[in-house]
Every structure is written in C-alpha cells, then in structure tokens.
Design an enzyme around this catalytic site. Structure first.
Site, PDB file in Angstrom:
ATOM      1  N   ASP A 274     -10.038  32.643   6.669  1.00  0.00           N
ATOM      2  CA  ASP A 274      -9.285  31.531   7.262  1.00  0.00           C
ATOM      3  C   ASP A 274      -9.744  31.179   8.667  1.00  0.00           C
ATOM      4  O   ASP A 274      -9.532  30.055   9.124  1.00  0.00           O
ATOM      5  CB  ASP A 274      -7.795  31.874   7.305  1.00  0.00           C
ATOM      6  CG  ASP A 274      -7.185  31.959   5.916  1.00  0.00           C
ATOM      7  OD1 ASP A 274      -7.715  31.308   5.000  1.00  0.00           O
ATOM      8  OD2 ASP A 274      -6.178  32.680   5.761  1.00  0.00           O
ATOM      9  N   ASP A 298      -7.425  29.092  12.316  1.00  0.00           N
ATOM     10  CA  ASP A 298      -6.135  29.275  11.647  1.00  0.00           C
ATOM     11  C   ASP A 298      -5.162  29.940  12.623  1.00  0.00           C
ATOM     12  O   ASP A 298      -4.849  29.358  13.656  1.00  0.00           O
ATOM     13  CB  ASP A 298      -6.323  30.083  10.358  1.00  0.00           C
ATOM     14  CG  ASP A 298      -5.091  30.027   9.462  1.00  0.00           C
ATOM     15  OD1 ASP A 298      -4.491  28.946   9.340  1.00  0.00           O
ATOM     16  OD2 ASP A 298      -4.729  31.063   8.888  1.00  0.00           O
ATOM     17  N   ASP A 302      -2.166  36.937  12.478  1.00  0.00           N
ATOM     18  CA  ASP A 302      -1.425  36.805  11.224  1.00  0.00           C
ATOM     19  C   ASP A 302      -1.298  38.183  10.587  1.00  0.00           C
ATOM     20  O   ASP A 302      -2.278  38.942  10.534  1.00  0.00           O
ATOM     21  CB  ASP A 302      -2.139  35.868  10.248  1.00  0.00           C
ATOM     22  CG  ASP A 302      -1.968  34.390  10.613  1.00  0.00           C
ATOM     23  OD1 ASP A 302      -1.343  34.110  11.657  1.00  0.00           O
ATOM     24  OD2 ASP A 302      -2.464  33.538   9.866  1.00  0.00           O
ATOM     25  N   ARG A 354       5.015  28.335  15.849  1.00  0.00           N
ATOM     26  CA  ARG A 354       4.821  29.677  15.270  1.00  0.00           C
ATOM     27  C   ARG A 354       4.555  30.738  16.334  1.00  0.00           C
ATOM     28  O   ARG A 354       3.492  31.324  16.392  1.00  0.00           O
ATOM     29  CB  ARG A 354       3.686  29.685  14.251  1.00  0.00           C
ATOM     30  CG  ARG A 354       3.949  28.840  13.029  1.00  0.00           C
ATOM     31  CD  ARG A 354       2.887  29.072  11.965  1.00  0.00           C
ATOM     32  NE  ARG A 354       3.141  28.280  10.764  1.00  0.00           N
ATOM     33  CZ  ARG A 354       2.395  28.320   9.655  1.00  0.00           C
ATOM     34  NH1 ARG A 354       1.358  29.123   9.595  1.00  0.00           N
ATOM     35  NH2 ARG A 354       2.694  27.569   8.624  1.00  0.00           N
TER      36      ARG A 354
END
Length: 476
Positions: A274, A298, A302, A354
């Site tokens: 990603d 991205d 994560d 986020r």
C-alpha cells in the site's frame, strides 16, 4: 571462665531484646495516639509499600518479557497472564487482565524505579516518562539497549533487540531484496537472532522493496540523521518484539510484484504494497517511538489483522491524509483483541483525518497534542472503545470541522452504546468531543494503559516529538 563469658553474652542478648521490645511498644503507642510520631511511622510504611509495588511491577514485567512467543500466521495470538495461566484467544499477549487497576503501579515503575533505570544521574523531570528514563544520561550512546526498559502503555513489553548484539549499518544501498549485502539495513532486519541496529553516519535509505522485519529487532536512529524515504518502507508482519526509534520516514511509495527475503532461509513473492510508512500485520509487542512521519501513499502507521500490544509514542506526524488505521475491516472480528496506546505524539500541520481511525478493540489516547486536522481527529466504525485522556485538541478555523470525533458511516442509534470518553482533555478554538456509552470506569479497563498527566503539561511533554538530534557524548 568460658561459662562466665557465655553467661555474660546471654545477659547482653536478653538486654538487647528487651530494648527492641520497648522501642516497638513505643512505636505502637505513638501510632495509636495518632500524634506526629505516628505520622512519621505511617509515612515510613507508605514509602516502603511504594517501593515494594514498584519492584513488583518491574518483576512482573520481566516475567512477561521472558515469556514472549512469536506470532503464527493466520492464527490469533495467545499468551500467558501474570499467574502463568494461558490467555484466551481474545486476550492480549502480554497485557494485564485489568490495566486500569495497575495504571499507577506501571507509571510509578517508569518514573521511580531505580532498579529499572539504574543510571546514576538526575533527570530533568519533564513529565514524559519515556524521555525521563533515558534522555538525560550523557552516556546514553554507550548503553543504548536500556531504551528497551523505558517503554510505556500496551507495547511496554516490546524488548526489540535488547538481548542481542549491536549491528551497525554502514551501507545505505538496497540493491537486492533477495540477497542483501552485509552492512545494509535489510541484511540486519531479516536475521533470526536479536539485533540492536544503529547507523554509522547520516544516511538516506531508499528501499527498492518492503523492508520485511524479523522478530526481536530494534532500529535505533539515535546519533545519526536517518531517512527512510522515496521508496518502500517498513513491514512488520507475523512477528513480535520490534522497536522502531528515531527515524525520519516519509514519501513512501507502493512497491511489489517482486521477490523479497524475510529471513535467512526464506524469500517469497510480494504483491503490491500500500505504501505505508509502518505497516503492522498480525504482530504484537510493537513500539514506534520518536519518529517523524509524513507524506506517504497510504497510512503513516497502520495496524491490522490481529495485531495488538502496541505503543505509538513521541512521534511527529505531518502532511498526510489518512494518518493511522487500527483494524483491518469492520467484519474482521479478531481485531477485537487489539490494544493500542497512543501517547505523547504531536499531530501537526497538514493532517486531514484518522489520528487514529479505530475499528474493533481498545485504544488509550493520552497526552497528545492535536494542532491540526481538516476533517476530524479520532474516528471509529465497529464499536471500538476509545479512552481519551489529557490531550490538547485545537480545532481548525473551519466551523464545520470543530468536532474531534467521527463515527464513520454509522447511525447514532448504533454508536450511542459505544464506549468513547473524554477525560481531562483541553478543547480549544471550539473543539468538542462527542462521548457515548455508559461512561462507567469499568468499561474502560481494557483501554487504560498508563496514568495521564494534566492536559496543561501537553506542550512540554510533546515539545520534542519526532526524531531527535542526538549525538554521542551529551544528553539527547
């Protein structure tokens, strides 16, 4: 004469014993009277019990660290609790059953335990327990691995390469992802044994393919200006005990459709990645600290697919859209065991959303400085428990983006039962946090990982977030 001497010694011992009994009786009388003498004795008892608690917390942590197991691909992680019993598949490996009950013990252990730090110098006492643990030692570069004993939160048991050798990266190249040269970063991270990885000089490492890490590794950028940039970045997949510290990670790009080595005995085909700065996949006991992260394809960090026991601390995030995703998908229920601490970070200029977005699991967001967002700061979509404590939230000027929180594509009739709370947060420029759930303290026991400082201290606690400009021979 010998019998006379023995008689004299017996008489002396009896007198000494009588004196001790008199002193003890006097102390008891003072306690019963409740006078000043009683307070002195009680203060002594409190001091002793404080020391005992700190040592107990340290000992429990050492036991957990000696009981780390690597993750198995495709299986939920298990572990042993502090009593030695096997944890269920929904429990967190290395986490305690009731974190809220031991928050003060853990915090005390971080700040006060001389047995843990054993550094022999005075700290500046900034209120940042990680930094106060190691930064003020002018000789830090000669005992780098002590950093592993300074962890906090759910990832506090990540030891990285603490028990291994120090490996020095001398070659910034990444010419061959299958057969990397010794001296490169890639060669180091794939080894089977624990390694504490440092850098000989300033360097920019442009990775041709994902840097796939093996267990028990620390990448420690202190003492050099190290950038991982303009190519692939870091993948932590199906491993355990990894520390990433002191790196600039930026401009990461999707790579893949290539062979990549993950250990001395294995390499395989990797599809397109990603383009995350740090991708955590099915892994546990992970600590990302004092890194500067920005502008990747991205996410910046994560964590998905059953990852847990993670701490993200002292980082500086800038110029990015979707900063941090915690959870694979709303339907992936194995992420219900996820526990992540997000502490002492600065979420700075150019960020949109986020910070993090959470799906399932338990998230302690504590003493961070949010100075920029364009859409929202904290989001969720699959009944996560979010415990926000002692943060500073500065809302943007946009009157339609003042809300800190966002329930993503979920109706209020559903999210009203989710446990989201704001406790001691500083809300500025019209910022507001929308709480939900019962609000009972017990609801947040699995989303509590350390004692929060006052939000008034956030500026000083986070003032040095991001990669530090450390050089050997002076405090960092």
């Amino acid at each position: 004469m010998a019998e006379a001497a023995r008689s004299t010694r017996r008489t002396g011992l009896a007198a000494a014993l009588l004196l001790v009994l008199v002193v003890v009786a006097g102390g008891v009388a003072l306690l019963l009277r409740g006078g000043d003498g009683g307070r002195v004795v009680l203060d002594g008892l409190r001091h002793r019990s404080t020391e005992t608690v700190a040592l107990a917390a340290t000992g429990a942590r050492r036991w957990l660290r000696d009981s780390t197991w690597p993750a198995a691909a495709g299986t939920p992680r298990g572990g042993a609790d502090a009593d030695g019993a096997m944890a269920s598949t929904t429990a967190v490996a290395g986490a305690v059953d009731d974190p809220e009950a031991v928050v003060e013990q853990v915090h005390m252990s971080i700040n006060n335990s001389t047995s843990r730090r054993n550094l022999g110098y005075l700290t500046a006492g900034t209120g940042n327990p990680i930094d106060d643990c190691w930064r003020w030692d002018p000789d830090w570069h000669n005992h780098r691995q002590r950093l592993a004993d300074c962890g906090i939160g759910f990832g506090r048991n990540a030891i990285g390469g603490r028990d291994g050798k120090i490996y020095v990266v001398t070659d910034p190249s990444d010419d061959d992802a299958v057969n990397p040269r010794k001296g490169t970063l890639r060669w180091a991270v794939i080894q089977e044994e624990p390694l504490w990885i440092i850098f000989k000089r300033d360097m920019v490492i442009t990775l041709k393919q994902e840097l796939i890490m093996n267990s028990f590794k620390t990448i420690d950028g202190r003492g050099a200006n190290v950038h991982i940039a303009n190519g692939a970045c870091i993948t932590i997949q199906f491993v355990t005990n990894v520390i990433i510290h002191g790196l600039h990670i930026h401009d990461c790009k999707p790579t893949g459709n290539a062979m990549v080595r993950s250990s001395p005995s294995h390499y395989g085909w990797r599809t397109i990645a990603d383009g995350d700065a740090v991708s955590i996949f099915g892994s546990s006991h992970i600590w990302v600290d004092h890194c500067s992260l920005s502008n990747c394809a991205d996410g910046l960090i994560d964590a998905i697919m059953g990852s847990t026991a993670i701490t993200v601390s002292n980082n500086y995030f800038t110029h990015h859209n979707e900063v941090m995703l915690l959870g694979h998908s709303d339907s992936y229920v194995k992420d219900k065991a996820m526990q992540v601490t997000i502490a002492f970070n600065h979420f700075g200029e150019g960020l949109i959303q986020r910070m993090p977005r959470c799906r399932h699991g338990y998230f302690h967001v504590v003493n961070n400085d949010y100075t920029h967002w364009e859409m929202y700061a904290i989001g969720g979509s699959a009944e996560p428990t979010i415990n926000s404590q002692g943060n500073r939230y500065l809302a943007p000027t946009n009157p339609f983006a003042k809300e800190v929180t966002k329930r993503v594509e979920t109706s209020s009739s559903v999210w009203k039962s989710w446990n989201w709370r704001s406790e001691g947060d500083l809300l500025l420029n019209g910022a507001y946090f929308t709480p939900s759930g019962a609000g009972a303290s017990a609801s947040y026991s699995r989303a509590s990982s350390l004692g929060a400082k006052s939000s008034s201290m956030v500026a000083s606690i986070t003032s040095d977030a991001g990669a530090l400009s450390c050089r050997g021979g002076s405090s960092c």
